[in-house]
Scaffold this motif. Sequence first.
Motif, PDB file in Angstrom:
ATOM      1  N   ILE A  14       7.028   5.330   1.024  1.00  0.00           N
ATOM      2  CA  ILE A  14       5.905   5.262   1.950  1.00  0.00           C
ATOM      3  C   ILE A  14       5.286   3.873   1.897  1.00  0.00           C
ATOM      4  O   ILE A  14       5.432   3.140   0.921  1.00  0.00           O
ATOM      5  CB  ILE A  14       4.828   6.326   1.627  1.00  0.00           C
ATOM      6  N   LEU A  15       4.596   3.513   2.963  1.00  0.00           N
ATOM      7  CA  LEU A  15       3.880   2.241   3.043  1.00  0.00           C
ATOM      8  C   LEU A  15       2.400   2.538   3.191  1.00  0.00           C
ATOM      9  O   LEU A  15       1.984   3.264   4.096  1.00  0.00           O
ATOM     10  CB  LEU A  15       4.363   1.424   4.251  1.00  0.00           C
ATOM     11  N   LEU A  16       1.591   1.991   2.290  1.00  0.00           N
ATOM     12  CA  LEU A  16       0.149   2.226   2.349  1.00  0.00           C
ATOM     13  C   LEU A  16      -0.584   1.152   1.564  1.00  0.00           C
ATOM     14  O   LEU A  16       0.010   0.431   0.755  1.00  0.00           O
ATOM     15  CB  LEU A  16      -0.205   3.619   1.837  1.00  0.00           C
ATOM     16  N   ASN A  17      -1.883   1.054   1.830  1.00  0.00           N
ATOM     17  CA  ASN A  17      -2.694   0.111   1.065  1.00  0.00           C
ATOM     18  C   ASN A  17      -3.414   0.851  -0.067  1.00  0.00           C
ATOM     19  O   ASN A  17      -3.341   2.076  -0.174  1.00  0.00           O
ATOM     20  CB  ASN A  17      -3.680  -0.645   1.966  1.00  0.00           C
ATOM     21  N   GLY A  18      -4.112   0.083  -0.898  1.00  0.00           N
ATOM     22  CA  GLY A  18      -4.742   0.679  -2.060  1.00  0.00           C
ATOM     23  C   GLY A  18      -5.795   1.713  -1.728  1.00  0.00           C
ATOM     24  O   GLY A  18      -5.911   2.740  -2.405  1.00  0.00           O
ATOM     25  N   VAL A  30      -6.631  -3.052  -5.040  1.00  0.00           N
ATOM     26  CA  VAL A  30      -6.948  -2.014  -4.065  1.00  0.00           C
ATOM     27  C   VAL A  30      -6.802  -2.513  -2.630  1.00  0.00           C
ATOM     28  O   VAL A  30      -6.664  -1.706  -1.697  1.00  0.00           O
ATOM     29  CB  VAL A  30      -8.376  -1.461  -4.316  1.00  0.00           C
ATOM     30  N   GLU A  31      -6.796  -3.816  -2.426  1.00  0.00           N
ATOM     31  CA  GLU A  31      -6.627  -4.361  -1.074  1.00  0.00           C
ATOM     32  C   GLU A  31      -5.185  -4.750  -0.777  1.00  0.00           C
ATOM     33  O   GLU A  31      -4.894  -5.317   0.271  1.00  0.00           O
ATOM     34  CB  GLU A  31      -7.563  -5.555  -0.880  1.00  0.00           C
ATOM     35  N   GLN A  32      -4.270  -4.444  -1.696  1.00  0.00           N
ATOM     36  CA  GLN A  32      -2.846  -4.668  -1.458  1.00  0.00           C
ATOM     37  C   GLN A  32      -2.304  -3.656  -0.448  1.00  0.00           C
ATOM     38  O   GLN A  32      -2.814  -2.550  -0.321  1.00  0.00           O
ATOM     39  CB  GLN A  32      -2.040  -4.485  -2.749  1.00  0.00           C
ATOM     40  N   THR A  33      -1.226  -4.030   0.223  1.00  0.00           N
ATOM     41  CA  THR A  33      -0.404  -3.083   0.970  1.00  0.00           C
ATOM     42  C   THR A  33       1.004  -3.185   0.401  1.00  0.00           C
ATOM     43  O   THR A  33       1.514  -4.288   0.194  1.00  0.00           O
ATOM     44  CB  THR A  33      -0.395  -3.404   2.472  1.00  0.00           C
ATOM     45  N   ALA A  34       1.609  -2.049   0.125  1.00  0.00           N
ATOM     46  CA  ALA A  34       2.905  -2.079  -0.552  1.00  0.00           C
ATOM     47  C   ALA A  34       3.730  -0.854  -0.198  1.00  0.00           C
ATOM     48  O   ALA A  34       3.196   0.184   0.223  1.00  0.00           O
ATOM     49  CB  ALA A  34       2.706  -2.148  -2.069  1.00  0.00           C
TER      50      ALA A  34
END
Length: 370
Positions: free
Chosen positions: A27-31, A214-218
Amino acid sequence: MGSVAANLSPSSPVTLDDKWTFNHGRILLNGTQALARVLLAQKWLDERKGLKTAGYVSGYRGSPLGNVDTALWSIGDRLKAADILFVPGVNEDIAATAVRGSQQIELAPKPLYDGVFAAWYGKGPGVDRSGAALKHGNFGGAHRNGGVLVIYGDDHPGKSSTVAHHSEQALAACYIPSLYPANVAEIIEYGLMAYAMSRYTGAWVGMKCVNEVVEQTASVDLDLEAFSPVVPDYADLPPEGVHYSVTPVFPVRQEQVVVEHRLPLIKKFVRENGIDKTIIDSPKPRIGLVAAGKSYADTRQALSLLGLTDERAAALGISLYKVGCIWPLETIGAVEFARKQEVLFFIEEKEAFVEPQLAELGAASAAERE
């Protein structure tokens, strides 16, 4: 949370809803979305175990947790279907007090649920102003089928805050343990570990979230089916137990239960689940690096920039210890690692926090050997 790359294929359809619906897959999501995903994942895990639980979330927005409200509002229908109630707090204090009430389900004559897993969120200044509510809630305890996750946002450089704050000291003053994720995947892993730890120990469990994490997207390889934390046996429980009790406990006795029973259980849980771990174990150790959270990610990047793979670093006498629970520091693993090294080098942000804990453990260990 376990690699699932082998189960992916180029023909697999990909949608923006995958982050909310997949229990097994990439899945792709941010923190911030990962924090919301923890709640849905906990509900799914409970249903899988036959527990009928509900969720409750309250807090007050502020960078780096400024978009928590937006993320939760965006999945309002999903939260409702999962029996998770989101009520933004008028302020952090009221939110923490409401979360405390969620653990008192046994006061209801005929509760509809087996327990309520709750989450509080707030940035550093909100932690400061809510100390009384957080400490009272933690001392009162979490329900055995509920649990409380305390999500605190820290802005070390003061990028979007009136002060450059770090809140682990304030949480420790309330006897609330703190997990510190280093990336988006660990936000989900540590969030679920926090609920398991809270249910096991009766403690509220904090999770430190800094801007850079927490502001990463991964992309995250999610495998909830494989998530099965170790729940150690209880060796010596007090007569009152360690969870929320409808029977009032004298304040001094309450503190004794927290210090003499809950804290050892927290360390035991951390140890049994490998939350703190040796990443690089040199056969000829010289320098031992100790890091947590963002500092751990920075350390890994620094080693990479120096051209040091794990194997090369180990050959040079460099070892690396990753701390997942920054308070209370798990004793056995930390001391075992430290004893092997000629020199310990701590990589931390702001003030030293893990270092003095390990120094105290080392001094106590040396005194015992004399």
